[in-house]
Design a protein around this motif. Structure first.
Motif, mmCIF file in Angstrom:
data_model
loop_
_atom_site.group_PDB
_atom_site.id
_atom_site.type_symbol
_atom_site.label_atom_id
_atom_site.label_comp_id
_atom_site.label_asym_id
_atom_site.label_seq_id
_atom_site.Cartn_x
_atom_site.Cartn_y
_atom_site.Cartn_z
ATOM 1 N N SER A 424 -46.151 -95.349 15.947
ATOM 2 C CA SER A 424 -45.682 -96.166 14.834
ATOM 3 C C SER A 424 -46.403 -97.511 14.798
ATOM 4 O O SER A 424 -46.839 -97.982 13.745
ATOM 5 C CB SER A 424 -44.169 -96.381 14.953
ATOM 6 O OG SER A 424 -43.708 -97.256 13.938
ATOM 7 N N PRO A 430 -43.565 -97.242 9.543
ATOM 8 C CA PRO A 430 -42.164 -97.215 9.973
ATOM 9 C C PRO A 430 -41.832 -95.858 10.590
ATOM 10 O O PRO A 430 -42.395 -94.831 10.190
ATOM 11 C CB PRO A 430 -41.384 -97.433 8.661
ATOM 12 C CG PRO A 430 -42.367 -98.046 7.721
ATOM 13 C CD PRO A 430 -43.708 -97.506 8.091
ATOM 14 N N ARG A 431 -40.934 -95.850 11.569
ATOM 15 C CA ARG A 431 -40.606 -94.603 12.263
ATOM 16 C C ARG A 431 -40.119 -93.534 11.286
ATOM 17 O O ARG A 431 -40.473 -92.356 11.424
ATOM 18 C CB ARG A 431 -39.528 -94.864 13.330
ATOM 19 C CG ARG A 431 -40.049 -95.600 14.547
ATOM 20 C CD ARG A 431 -38.895 -96.064 15.421
ATOM 21 N NE ARG A 431 -38.084 -94.952 15.887
ATOM 22 C CZ ARG A 431 -38.252 -94.351 17.064
ATOM 23 N NH1 ARG A 431 -39.205 -94.758 17.880
ATOM 24 N NH2 ARG A 431 -37.471 -93.365 17.435
ATOM 25 N N LYS A 432 -39.327 -93.930 10.290
ATOM 26 C CA LYS A 432 -38.806 -92.958 9.330
ATOM 27 C C LYS A 432 -39.948 -92.289 8.569
ATOM 28 O O LYS A 432 -39.967 -91.062 8.396
ATOM 29 C CB LYS A 432 -37.852 -93.660 8.343
ATOM 30 C CG LYS A 432 -37.190 -92.720 7.348
ATOM 31 C CD LYS A 432 -36.198 -93.478 6.465
ATOM 32 C CE LYS A 432 -35.538 -92.533 5.467
ATOM 33 N NZ LYS A 432 -34.569 -93.266 4.614
#
Length: 451
Positions: A424, A430-432
């Motif tokens: 990331s 972003p992780r999402k």
């Protein structure tokens, strides 16, 4: 410090320049782009460290003319040509005249990156050769001791620090980890680089044979000694003596070697003359010499005399982030050796390589690269070319971008060993978003973890 990769991109179409520049910059290349080939030519000098990637056919100049101009202005700069199907004959003619390679349009991102990496390696090696009077050039050592891991960066720093000290050194590491490569680097980047580097493998030799090999002998010293023979130690005078598998050296020979190291003199077998020698001794062992010295299987006084400095090479399974750069390097070497065009390496193949445990270490990886280039199946681990749909070979722009996105994600996961936080941060995602893209491309972080 990772060596930056400089690309001079030349194409008269603005859209192509923008798309290719973005692709290469995301891959870590430093791109200087031109739509005017004359301006691009003026940017090159005889000290440029760049690789040129240019179109074969442009309104103001063709590929052969531009290649000739680059060769006159910056002969050390590798040139890769981008050619449409109809321009392939011109591209082939350019290769005969000295171009590094050509890439057919529409571009396959994997092929572009692989060939640019190989060309960059050639540029660095040419630079290292031209600057051989500067043995501590950190850029040059990255073409000798290859790897982006922290472990190999540390090894490179240690080699440069030790090279000019003239101290005897032990290199520890499993079979196939590259101990002789590091030994040669210690010599190559030292003030002794113009003197001999003499290597001998101590494994599998009887006491009499290894003694004669190391010390030489006088004529008549034994039945078959018809004339004087100079030994490896004497041959290495002024330079470096590399003793591989020193743990296999017979104890009686260890005693004689200890005297050489302490006094820097030798006696040939059957002789009485003391011959002075000026050498640096680099020994390599796949066994724990300290443990062997504790049990009496290796002379403790020889161990402590040699162990002024030591380098510990990690096995390949502990530095899997180096697999990609090593494999590309070996593929390039094999392509030159067997006189074939550099093979395209796909991200799925790099992922397959990263899942293997590599019991034979770097040596095994080199063998796989040779078989990959030759297209043969051998014993042990074999790399299989991914099967693609016929529709995928059309390389529509959208398909190329999807494949490129998957490649970027895959390589970041490999380098980070499946650590999502690192990926990331590395990709600034972003992780999402990262998880969504991984799901889209069927990538599982657990497949990249180092066990």
């Amino acid at each position: 410090m990772i060596q930056e990769k400089y690309i001079v991109l030349i194409d008269d179409e603005h859209d192509v320049v923008e798309a290719v520049s973005e692709m290469l910059e995301l891959e870590g290349f430093v791109v200087t782009a031109f739509t005017d080939p004359k301006k691009a030519l003026r940017s090159l000098t005889n000290t440029s460290r760049s690789v040129v990637l240019c179109d074969v056919r442009m309104p103001s100049v063709d590929g052969l003319t531009l290649l000739s101009s680059i060769q006159h202005r910056a002969p050390q700069v590798p040139v890769l040509l981008m050619s449409g199907h109809g321009d392939i004959p011109m591209a082939i003619e350019a290769m005969k005249l000295g171009a590094f390679d050509f890439i057919e349009k529409p571009l396959n991102p994997d092929e572009v990156i692989a060939k640019l990496d190989l060309a960059q390696l050639q540029a660095l090696q040419t630079l290292a050769s031209s600057q051989s009077q500067e043995p501590t050039d950190s850029a040059a050592i990255e073409t000798v001791i290859i790897g982006q891991s922290k472990a190999m960066e540390t090894i490179r720093k240690q080699v440069l620090a030790l090279a000019n000290t003239g101290v005897d050194t032990i290199i520890n590491g499993e079979t196939g980890t590259g101990k002789e490569v590091v030994a040669r680097a210690l010599h190559q980047f030292s003030r002794r680089q113009t003197k001999p580097f003499v290597a001998i493998n101590c494994g599998g030799m009887t006491e009499s044979i290894i003694e004669s090999e190391l010390f030489g002998h006088e004529a008549g010293s034994f039945t078959s000694a018809n004339k004087r023979r100079i030994g490896k130690i004497e041959q290495a005078n002024g330079g470096t003596l590399f003793l591989d598998e020193i743990e296999s050296m017979p104890i009686a020979v260890q005693i004689k070697l200890l005297r050489v190291i302490q006094e820097r003199v030798i006696e040939r077998v059957g002789g009485n003359e003391l011959i002075p020698v000026d050498i640096v001794v680099v020994a390599a062992s796949k066994a724990d010499l300290a443990a062997l010295s504790d049990t009496g299987e290796f002379r403790s006084d020889l161990f402590y005399r040699l162990n002024i400095a030591s380098l510990n090479l990690p096995p390949l399974r502990q530095r899997k982030e180096d697999i990609q750069s090593l494999f590309r390097h070996f593929v390039g070497q094999a392509s030159q050796k067997y006189k074939t065009r550099p093979s395209t390496i796909y991200s799925e193949q790099i992922q397959q390589l990263s899942r293997h445990e590599w019991p034979g270490n770097v040596r095994e990886l080199r063998n796989v690269a040779d078989r990959f280039v030759l297209g043969i199946v051998g014993d042990g681990f074999d790399l299989q070319t991914p099967i693609q749909d016929a529709s995928e070979t059309e390389f529509a722009f959208e398909k190329q971008m999807e494949q490129y996105e998957r490649n970027v994600l895959t390589e970041a996961l490999i380098e980070s060993a499946g650590n999502i936080n690192d990926v990331s941060s590395k990709l600034n995602l972003p992780r999402k978003t990262l998880y969504r893209k991984m799901k889209k491309h069927h990538l599982d972080k657990d497949d990249f973890k180092v066990t």
